[in-house]
Design a protein around this motif. Sequence first.
Motif, short mmCIF file in Angstrom:
data_model
loop_
_atom_site.label_atom_id
_atom_site.label_comp_id
_atom_site.label_asym_id
_atom_site.label_seq_id
_atom_site.Cartn_x
_atom_site.Cartn_y
_atom_site.Cartn_z
N UNK A 51 0.82 -1.20 0.00
CA UNK A 51 0.00 0.00 0.00
C UNK A 51 0.85 1.24 0.00
N UNK A 52 2.13 1.11 0.30
CA UNK A 52 3.00 2.26 0.37
C UNK A 52 2.80 3.03 1.66
N UNK A 53 2.03 2.48 2.59
CA UNK A 53 1.75 3.14 3.85
C UNK A 53 3.00 3.12 4.71
N UNK A 54 3.31 4.26 5.27
CA UNK A 54 4.50 4.39 6.09
C UNK A 54 4.23 3.80 7.47
N UNK A 55 5.24 3.24 8.09
CA UNK A 55 5.06 2.63 9.40
C UNK A 55 4.86 3.68 10.48
N UNK A 56 5.21 4.94 10.22
CA UNK A 56 4.99 5.97 11.23
C UNK A 56 3.50 6.22 11.44
N UNK A 57 2.70 6.10 10.41
CA UNK A 57 1.25 6.23 10.56
C UNK A 57 0.69 5.13 11.43
N UNK A 58 1.17 3.94 11.22
CA UNK A 58 0.75 2.81 12.04
C UNK A 58 1.22 2.99 13.47
N UNK A 59 2.43 3.52 13.63
CA UNK A 59 2.97 3.75 14.96
C UNK A 59 2.14 4.81 15.68
N UNK A 60 1.76 5.86 15.00
CA UNK A 60 0.92 6.89 15.59
C UNK A 60 -0.44 6.36 15.99
N UNK A 61 -0.98 5.50 15.13
CA UNK A 61 -2.29 4.90 15.44
C UNK A 61 -2.17 4.00 16.66
N UNK A 62 -1.06 3.25 16.76
CA UNK A 62 -0.85 2.40 17.93
C UNK A 62 -0.70 3.23 19.20
N UNK A 63 -0.02 4.39 19.09
CA UNK A 63 0.13 5.25 20.26
C UNK A 63 -1.22 5.82 20.68
N UNK A 64 -2.05 6.24 19.72
CA UNK A 64 -3.37 6.74 20.06
C UNK A 64 -4.21 5.65 20.72
N UNK A 65 -4.13 4.45 20.19
CA UNK A 65 -4.86 3.33 20.77
C UNK A 65 -4.38 3.06 22.18
N UNK A 66 -3.07 3.11 22.39
CA UNK A 66 -2.51 2.88 23.73
C UNK A 66 -3.00 3.95 24.70
N UNK A 67 -2.92 5.22 24.30
CA UNK A 67 -3.34 6.30 25.20
C UNK A 67 -4.84 6.26 25.46
N UNK A 68 -5.63 5.91 24.46
CA UNK A 68 -7.06 5.78 24.65
C UNK A 68 -7.37 4.66 25.65
N UNK A 69 -6.70 3.54 25.48
CA UNK A 69 -6.88 2.43 26.41
C UNK A 69 -6.42 2.81 27.80
N UNK A 70 -5.32 3.53 27.88
CA UNK A 70 -4.78 3.96 29.17
C UNK A 70 -5.75 4.90 29.88
#
Length: 130
Positions: A51-70
């Motif tokens: 998809x050409x999707x950069x891993x930083x977008x995925x990393x940001x999404x994971x951080x948002x998910x982590x903070x939301x869960x937290x």
Amino acid sequence: MERPSLEINLPDTHEEGKLYVVDSLNNLNKLNVCPDESQHAQDEEENTGGTGEDTTGSNGRNQRLFFTTFILTLIISLALVSFVIFLIIQTRNKMDQISSRLTYEKKNIEELKKMNNMILKHLRQPGIKE
């Protein structure tokens, strides 16, 4: 300098052997054609599903998910702690009510004992005839 030909005359082998040799030749061709930098880019593209999707977008999404869960965990913990404090206060109030009721009943029992003693003294007096 002339590049060697990648075509090889395959001897009569089974179909699996032919597929293995063709696959090996394709891998060798990829190594010869792609320099190291472009190979890494190609590997990263294969890892992201092309998809050409950069891993930083995925990393940001994971951080948002982590903070939301937290944050949700903190809110739930706060609610549970508040409920426990509420229960402790309610229990203390009930214990105070029971303690005051027991104190009142103790006073009543002491008064009844005094009255009983007075009645017994009065009945034991020698001047009273039955």
